[in-house]
Write a protein that holds these residues in place. Structure first.
Motif, PDB file in Angstrom:
ATOM      1  N   VAL A  91      11.885   4.402 -11.442  1.00 52.98           N
ATOM      2  CA  VAL A  91      11.084   4.156 -12.646  1.00 52.98           C
ATOM      3  C   VAL A  91       9.624   3.886 -12.324  1.00 52.98           C
ATOM      4  O   VAL A  91       8.815   3.658 -13.225  1.00 52.98           O
ATOM      5  CB  VAL A  91      11.677   2.999 -13.484  1.00 52.98           C
ATOM      6  CG1 VAL A  91      13.056   3.377 -14.031  1.00 52.98           C
ATOM      7  CG2 VAL A  91      11.748   1.706 -12.669  1.00 52.98           C
ATOM      8  N   GLY A  92       9.265   3.938 -11.050  1.00 47.43           N
ATOM      9  CA  GLY A  92       7.873   3.754 -10.654  1.00 47.43           C
ATOM     10  C   GLY A  92       7.677   4.154  -9.208  1.00 47.43           C
ATOM     11  O   GLY A  92       8.643   4.218  -8.432  1.00 47.43           O
ATOM     12  N   SER A  93       6.423   4.446  -8.866  1.00 47.23           N
ATOM     13  CA  SER A  93       6.116   4.902  -7.509  1.00 47.23           C
ATOM     14  C   SER A  93       4.692   4.518  -7.139  1.00 47.23           C
ATOM     15  O   SER A  93       3.797   4.480  -7.991  1.00 47.23           O
ATOM     16  CB  SER A  93       6.279   6.424  -7.434  1.00 47.23           C
ATOM     17  OG  SER A  93       5.787   6.938  -6.230  1.00 47.23           O
ATOM     18  N   LEU A  94       4.494   4.267  -5.854  1.00 45.76           N
ATOM     19  CA  LEU A  94       3.171   4.005  -5.300  1.00 45.76           C
ATOM     20  C   LEU A  94       3.112   4.644  -3.920  1.00 45.76           C
ATOM     21  O   LEU A  94       4.040   4.486  -3.116  1.00 45.76           O
ATOM     22  CB  LEU A  94       2.916   2.502  -5.168  1.00 45.76           C
ATOM     23  CG  LEU A  94       1.617   2.098  -4.467  1.00 45.76           C
ATOM     24  CD1 LEU A  94       0.403   2.531  -5.275  1.00 45.76           C
ATOM     25  CD2 LEU A  94       1.598   0.598  -4.229  1.00 45.76           C
ATOM     26  N   ARG A  95       2.017   5.354  -3.667  1.00 41.44           N
ATOM     27  CA  ARG A  95       1.797   5.967  -2.357  1.00 41.44           C
ATOM     28  C   ARG A  95       0.392   5.656  -1.863  1.00 41.44           C
ATOM     29  O   ARG A  95      -0.518   5.419  -2.652  1.00 41.44           O
ATOM     30  CB  ARG A  95       1.979   7.490  -2.446  1.00 41.44           C
ATOM     31  CG  ARG A  95       3.418   7.918  -2.660  1.00 41.44           C
ATOM     32  CD  ARG A  95       3.512   9.400  -2.852  1.00 41.44           C
ATOM     33  NE  ARG A  95       4.907   9.859  -2.802  1.00 41.44           N
ATOM     34  CZ  ARG A  95       5.282  11.055  -3.195  1.00 41.44           C
ATOM     35  NH1 ARG A  95       4.403  11.925  -3.647  1.00 41.44           N
ATOM     36  NH2 ARG A  95       6.553  11.405  -3.115  1.00 41.44           N
ATOM     37  N   PHE A  96       0.250   5.705  -0.552  1.00 39.32           N
ATOM     38  CA  PHE A  96      -1.040   5.550   0.122  1.00 39.32           C
ATOM     39  C   PHE A  96      -1.238   6.750   1.048  1.00 39.32           C
ATOM     40  O   PHE A  96      -0.275   7.220   1.655  1.00 39.32           O
ATOM     41  CB  PHE A  96      -1.069   4.281   0.984  1.00 39.32           C
ATOM     42  CG  PHE A  96      -1.024   2.998   0.215  1.00 39.32           C
ATOM     43  CD1 PHE A  96      -2.186   2.292  -0.067  1.00 39.32           C
ATOM     44  CD2 PHE A  96       0.190   2.464  -0.208  1.00 39.32           C
ATOM     45  CE1 PHE A  96      -2.141   1.086  -0.747  1.00 39.32           C
ATOM     46  CE2 PHE A  96       0.244   1.263  -0.888  1.00 39.32           C
ATOM     47  CZ  PHE A  96      -0.928   0.570  -1.166  1.00 39.32           C
ATOM     48  N   TRP A  97      -2.470   7.184   1.221  1.00 39.49           N
ATOM     49  CA  TRP A  97      -2.804   8.355   2.022  1.00 39.49           C
ATOM     50  C   TRP A  97      -3.849   7.978   3.064  1.00 39.49           C
ATOM     51  O   TRP A  97      -4.798   7.252   2.766  1.00 39.49           O
ATOM     52  CB  TRP A  97      -3.345   9.453   1.117  1.00 39.49           C
ATOM     53  CG  TRP A  97      -2.420   9.742  -0.016  1.00 39.49           C
ATOM     54  CD1 TRP A  97      -2.306   9.025  -1.177  1.00 39.49           C
ATOM     55  CD2 TRP A  97      -1.440  10.764  -0.086  1.00 39.49           C
ATOM     56  NE1 TRP A  97      -1.318   9.563  -1.956  1.00 39.49           N
ATOM     57  CE2 TRP A  97      -0.775  10.634  -1.324  1.00 39.49           C
ATOM     58  CE3 TRP A  97      -1.076  11.792   0.776  1.00 39.49           C
ATOM     59  CZ2 TRP A  97       0.237  11.486  -1.712  1.00 39.49           C
ATOM     60  CZ3 TRP A  97      -0.065  12.645   0.372  1.00 39.49           C
ATOM     61  CH2 TRP A  97       0.583  12.491  -0.860  1.00 39.49           C
ATOM     62  N   GLY A 100      -2.697   5.821  -4.349  1.00 35.12           N
ATOM     63  CA  GLY A 100      -2.379   6.546  -5.560  1.00 35.12           C
ATOM     64  C   GLY A 100      -1.511   7.754  -5.309  1.00 35.12           C
ATOM     65  O   GLY A 100      -1.367   8.191  -4.179  1.00 35.12           O
ATOM     66  N   PRO A 101      -0.930   8.214  -6.327  1.00 35.81           N
ATOM     67  CA  PRO A 101      -0.944   7.591  -7.641  1.00 35.81           C
ATOM     68  C   PRO A 101       0.020   6.408  -7.737  1.00 35.81           C
ATOM     69  O   PRO A 101       1.004   6.346  -7.026  1.00 35.81           O
ATOM     70  CB  PRO A 101      -0.491   8.708  -8.575  1.00 35.81           C
ATOM     71  CG  PRO A 101       0.306   9.630  -7.723  1.00 35.81           C
ATOM     72  CD  PRO A 101      -0.254   9.505  -6.336  1.00 35.81           C
ATOM     73  N   LEU A 102      -0.342   5.510  -8.600  1.00 32.74           N
ATOM     74  CA  LEU A 102       0.548   4.440  -9.043  1.00 32.74           C
ATOM     75  C   LEU A 102       1.047   4.904 -10.400  1.00 32.74           C
ATOM     76  O   LEU A 102       0.244   5.160 -11.303  1.00 32.74           O
ATOM     77  CB  LEU A 102      -0.220   3.126  -9.182  1.00 32.74           C
ATOM     78  CG  LEU A 102       0.493   1.985  -9.911  1.00 32.74           C
ATOM     79  CD1 LEU A 102       1.737   1.546  -9.156  1.00 32.74           C
ATOM     80  CD2 LEU A 102      -0.450   0.813 -10.112  1.00 32.74           C
ATOM     81  N   VAL A 103       2.346   5.054 -10.521  1.00 35.79           N
ATOM     82  CA  VAL A 103       2.892   5.564 -11.776  1.00 35.79           C
ATOM     83  C   VAL A 103       4.159   4.793 -12.138  1.00 35.79           C
ATOM     84  O   VAL A 103       4.937   4.414 -11.262  1.00 35.79           O
ATOM     85  CB  VAL A 103       3.175   7.090 -11.681  1.00 35.79           C
ATOM     86  CG1 VAL A 103       4.263   7.402 -10.690  1.00 35.79           C
ATOM     87  CG2 VAL A 103       3.483   7.688 -13.041  1.00 35.79           C
ATOM     88  N   VAL A 104       4.303   4.552 -13.434  1.00 33.50           N
ATOM     89  CA  VAL A 104       5.474   3.858 -13.975  1.00 33.50           C
ATOM     90  C   VAL A 104       5.954   4.651 -15.185  1.00 33.50           C
ATOM     91  O   VAL A 104       5.147   5.161 -15.971  1.00 33.50           O
ATOM     92  CB  VAL A 104       5.120   2.412 -14.386  1.00 33.50           C
ATOM     93  CG1 VAL A 104       6.286   1.735 -15.093  1.00 33.50           C
ATOM     94  CG2 VAL A 104       4.672   1.604 -13.178  1.00 33.50           C
ATOM     95  N   VAL A 110      -9.324   5.693  -7.100  1.00 30.43           N
ATOM     96  CA  VAL A 110     -10.060   6.064  -8.302  1.00 30.43           C
ATOM     97  C   VAL A 110      -9.192   5.608  -9.460  1.00 30.43           C
ATOM     98  O   VAL A 110      -8.046   6.065  -9.606  1.00 30.43           O
ATOM     99  CB  VAL A 110     -10.329   7.582  -8.361  1.00 30.43           C
ATOM    100  CG1 VAL A 110     -11.005   7.943  -9.686  1.00 30.43           C
ATOM    101  CG2 VAL A 110     -11.184   8.025  -7.176  1.00 30.43           C
ATOM    102  N   GLY A 111      -9.720   4.658 -10.252  1.00 34.00           N
ATOM    103  CA  GLY A 111      -8.942   4.104 -11.352  1.00 34.00           C
ATOM    104  C   GLY A 111      -9.765   3.168 -12.201  1.00 34.00           C
ATOM    105  O   GLY A 111     -10.967   3.000 -11.988  1.00 34.00           O
TER     106      GLY A 111
END
Length: 179
Positions: free
Chosen positions: A59-65, A80-84, A116-117
């Protein structure tokens, strides 16, 4: 008690994460500068997180690059992206992912995180526009949305220049299509 748990992203989560990103940001997101920086680069596996509900659904995800900054090739992370899942906004999932992701990044010795947000949202986690003022992205972006966080105080002092994808030979990727 939370109705979700945070775990490390696994290869089987990729399709659901793509769906959440489509739902949250649309397919046009791939034209954005930050996506161009991520193209062909895997996210940092040890920092890629998902929120799982009690039914076992992502139900949600967060990644770093991994990126580098300026001519001195200062290592940093692009968040990013941070998504829910839209149906679960304002339930604390995004905040929990952010706090855990930043905690892990700090524990792993990372010093700088950029994104970026919306500053009003990300300010509560320590992100500030002023920390990214001397940095550039290799394409168009609303400069007011380009934010930085020093996980180690002073890490961005005197750092100027362009963000670039990092040499990723040492970074373990998360399998699946990168979002």
């Amino acid at each position: 008690m939370n109705s979700f748990s945070l775990i490390s992203e696994e290869p089987g989560h990729a399709v659901t994460i793509d769906h959440l990103n489509d739902q949250g940001f649309g397919r046009e997101r791939f034209r954005k500068t930050v996506y161009k920086l991520r193209k062909g680069i895997p996210p940092v596996a040890s920092l890629s997180l998902v929120a799982i509900n009690r039914g076992g659904r992502v139900v949600g995800s967060l990644r770093f690059w991994p990126v580098t900054l300026g001519t001195g090739a200062v290592p940093a992370l692009l968040l990013g992206p941070l998504v829910v899942d839209k149906a679960l906004h304002n339930g604390g999932i995004g905040s929990a992912l952010m706090l855990r992701g930043l905690e892990l990044a700090r524990a792993q010795g990372h010093r700088v995180v950029l994104l970026v947000g919306d500053e009003p949202y990300y300010r509560r986690f320590g992100f500030e526009r002023r920390l990214a003022r001397d940095l550039l992205l290799p394409g168009p972006v609303d400069a007011g949305r380009f934010l930085g966080l020093e996980l180690a105080p002073g890490s961005l002092e005197g750092v100027k220049g362009m963000l670039q994808p990092a040499n990723i030979g040492h970074v373990a990727p998360v399998a699946g299509r990168a979002a």
